[in-house]
Scaffold this active site. Structure first.
Site, short mmCIF file in Angstrom:
data_model
loop_
_atom_site.label_atom_id
_atom_site.label_comp_id
_atom_site.label_asym_id
_atom_site.label_seq_id
_atom_site.Cartn_x
_atom_site.Cartn_y
_atom_site.Cartn_z
N ARG A 4 34.05 42.53 46.16
CA ARG A 4 34.25 41.08 46.25
C ARG A 4 35.10 40.82 47.49
O ARG A 4 35.51 41.74 48.19
CB ARG A 4 34.86 40.46 44.97
CG ARG A 4 35.72 41.32 44.11
CD ARG A 4 37.02 41.69 44.70
NE ARG A 4 37.73 40.53 45.20
CZ ARG A 4 38.64 40.55 46.14
NH1 ARG A 4 38.97 41.71 46.73
NH2 ARG A 4 39.23 39.44 46.55
N GLY A 5 35.38 39.52 47.75
CA GLY A 5 36.03 39.15 49.00
C GLY A 5 34.95 38.83 50.02
O GLY A 5 34.00 39.61 50.20
N ALA A 6 35.10 37.69 50.70
CA ALA A 6 34.01 37.17 51.53
C ALA A 6 33.48 38.19 52.55
O ALA A 6 32.27 38.45 52.60
CB ALA A 6 34.45 35.87 52.21
N GLN B 10 42.85 38.75 40.69
CA GLN B 10 42.78 39.52 41.94
C GLN B 10 44.15 39.73 42.55
O GLN B 10 44.38 40.71 43.25
CB GLN B 10 41.87 38.79 42.95
CG GLN B 10 40.40 38.81 42.61
CD GLN B 10 39.99 37.55 41.90
OE1 GLN B 10 40.77 36.96 41.14
NE2 GLN B 10 38.76 37.11 42.11
N ASP C 158 36.79 31.54 51.94
CA ASP C 158 35.41 32.00 51.76
C ASP C 158 34.42 31.18 52.58
O ASP C 158 33.29 31.60 52.81
CB ASP C 158 35.01 31.96 50.29
CG ASP C 158 35.72 33.06 49.53
OD1 ASP C 158 36.94 32.93 49.29
OD2 ASP C 158 35.08 34.08 49.23
N ASN D 279 38.69 28.32 49.16
CA ASN D 279 39.21 29.64 48.77
C ASN D 279 39.35 29.67 47.24
O ASN D 279 39.07 28.69 46.55
CB ASN D 279 40.55 29.89 49.48
CG ASN D 279 41.02 31.31 49.34
OD1 ASN D 279 40.27 32.25 49.60
ND2 ASN D 279 42.26 31.51 48.90
N LYS D 280 39.80 30.79 46.74
CA LYS D 280 39.91 31.00 45.30
C LYS D 280 40.57 29.82 44.59
O LYS D 280 41.53 29.24 45.09
CB LYS D 280 40.72 32.29 45.06
CG LYS D 280 40.88 32.73 43.64
CD LYS D 280 39.60 32.84 42.87
CE LYS D 280 38.55 33.72 43.51
NZ LYS D 280 37.20 33.55 42.91
O1 MRU Z 1 36.04 35.76 44.00
P1 MRU Z 1 36.57 36.68 45.06
O2 MRU Z 1 37.53 37.70 44.55
O3 MRU Z 1 35.47 37.26 45.90
O4 MRU Z 1 37.41 35.70 46.00
C1 MRU Z 1 38.06 36.20 47.12
C2 MRU Z 1 38.85 35.17 47.81
O5 MRU Z 1 38.93 34.04 47.39
C3 MRU Z 1 39.49 35.56 49.10
O6 MRU Z 1 40.67 34.87 49.28
C4 MRU Z 1 38.49 35.25 50.19
O7 MRU Z 1 37.33 36.00 50.06
C5 MRU Z 1 39.00 35.39 51.56
S1 MRU Z 1 39.61 36.99 51.89
C6 MRU Z 1 39.07 37.90 52.91
#
Ligand code: MRU
Length: 364
Positions: free
Chosen positions: A53-55, A203, A244, A254-255
């Site tokens: 996970r993570g963009a 996370q 993201d 973002n999250k």
């Molecule tokens: O749902 P996730 O864990 O994939 O969400 C991740 C985030 O919200 C991060 O902050 C985002 O991807 C940017 S980080 C490189």
């Protein structure tokens, strides 16, 4: 980054030359487990189930997913099927589409026999690009932390609040929002990180805390709602988060919960920075609140939590009454007006269209 002295990235091609190694992020922080992807369907499942996970890492995994598909069958029908299936795994992070497009465009008009090799090559380039990009974000963000350290008299650690995991686990290496923190720590600037736990999937508590712990960066895990209180009491010098999807006017998605942190930061004059690679910018849209699709995930992520018991067993526990409904919005949008600055691989800019196109004139 290193784990117990061994350097790791979050995704790699195994010694067999074709299967794709990843870290299973669902088992952290209790166990460090790596696994292999051997089909594009396994890559799609890993993204959807948030094994990765993570963009930026979602993008890299999607790219290798197309390479696995081309290895199996290099025809146009397979390319279209795998592209569409990988694209719909997670809707919010634009990096996924950016990476899939980059691979697909490279394959366009190529004879079938060349496609798999080119897809692997482009996926590897995406990974190398991400590592260099995140390292540069770290260098630019380091200057902000160094300035704050000097401004506060250099006598105490810089207190930094972050939300979710925007560390190296969310990218190929280094991270986005956490890269400046690693660089500051490595440069000898004392930092202390307030880590939002980041319900429902934790996370922050599971991944960011694990990363910082592994690297020896001082940190404290807090519940998601503690940030405003800490800011009111002068306990936060700056916030920095990832994104993201960033619109051309500088809105950041973002999250879930990021927006509330930005509101609290504005009310308390705490600078609120967002760190991002070029691959996170969606140049086709302006208004993030209206135009970014927000992922909704299973309600069970809210109603059931996973944790380790005293005997060491990792178990799921239900925390809500039977019969209560739960909603699970994965992301929110922080309007550009609440963002103090965007930290990119090309430097720092205002969260405005002029700021972004000043750094990326090719998109003006
Ligand atoms: O749902 P996730 O864990 O994939 O969400 C991740 C985030 O919200 C991060 O902050 C985002 O991807 C940017 S980080 C490189």
């Amino acid at each position: 980054m290193k784990i117990k002295g061994v350097p790791y990235r979050t995704i790699w091609v195994n010694d067999d030359g074709w299967s794709v190694g990843i870290i299973d992020q669902t088992t952290l922080p209790h166990a460090f487990v790596t696994t292999s992807l051997k089909t594009w369907q396994e890559a799609a499942h890993a993204i959807r189930a948030m094994i990765v996970r993570g963009a930026p890492l979602i993008g890299a995994t999607g790219a290798y997913g197309l390479a696995l598909a081309m290895r199996e069958d290099s025809g146009d029908a397979m390319l279209d099927e795998a592209y569409a299936a990988l694209l719909e795994t997670r809707p919010t992070a634009i990096n996924l589409k950016w990476a899939l497009d980059r691979v697909r465009n490279a394959l366009h008009n190529l004879p079938g026999v060349e496609r798999a090799a080119v897809a692997y090559r482009v996926a590897a380039e995406i990974c190398e690009d991400d590592v260099a990009t995140c390292s540069a974000i770290g260098d630019h963000g380091l200057k902000i932390i160094r300035d704050l350290h000097e401004k506060t008299g250099g006598k105490r650690p810089v207190n930094i609040l972050t939300h979710c995991n925007a560390g190296w686990l969310a990218t190929v290496d280094w991270g986005t929002a956490i890269a400046p923190i690693y660089k500051a720590h490595d440069a000898g600037i004392p930092v202390h990180v307030w880590v939002d736990e980041t319900r429902p999937r934790n996370q922050g508590a599971s991944l960011t805390a694990w990363e910082l712990n592994s690297h020896g960066v001082p940190h404290t895990v807090i519940v998601d709602n503690a940030g405003g209180h800490l800011m009111q009491h002068g306990q936060v010098d700056m916030c920095i988060v990832g994104t993201d999807r960033t619109t051309r006017q500088g809105d950041v998605c973002n999250k879930i919960g990021t927006y509330l942190k930005a509101l609290a930061a504005r009310d308390n004059d705490v600078p609120f920075y967002v760190a991002l690679p070029h691959s996170t910018i969606d140049w086709t849209i302006r208004d993030g609140v209206r135009e970014i699709p927000i992922e909704e995930r299973a309600a069970t992520e809210v109603t059931v939590m996973q944790g380790r018991t005293a005997s060491g067993e990792v178990v799921p526990v239900t925390i809500t009454p039977e019969g209560s409904r739960a909603a699970n919005y994965g992301f929110d949008v922080t309007p550009a007006r609440l963002v103090s600055g965007l930290v990119t691989e090309r430097g720092l800019c205002d969260a405005t269209e002029a700021g972004l196109t000043g750094l990326y004139p090719e998109f003006a």
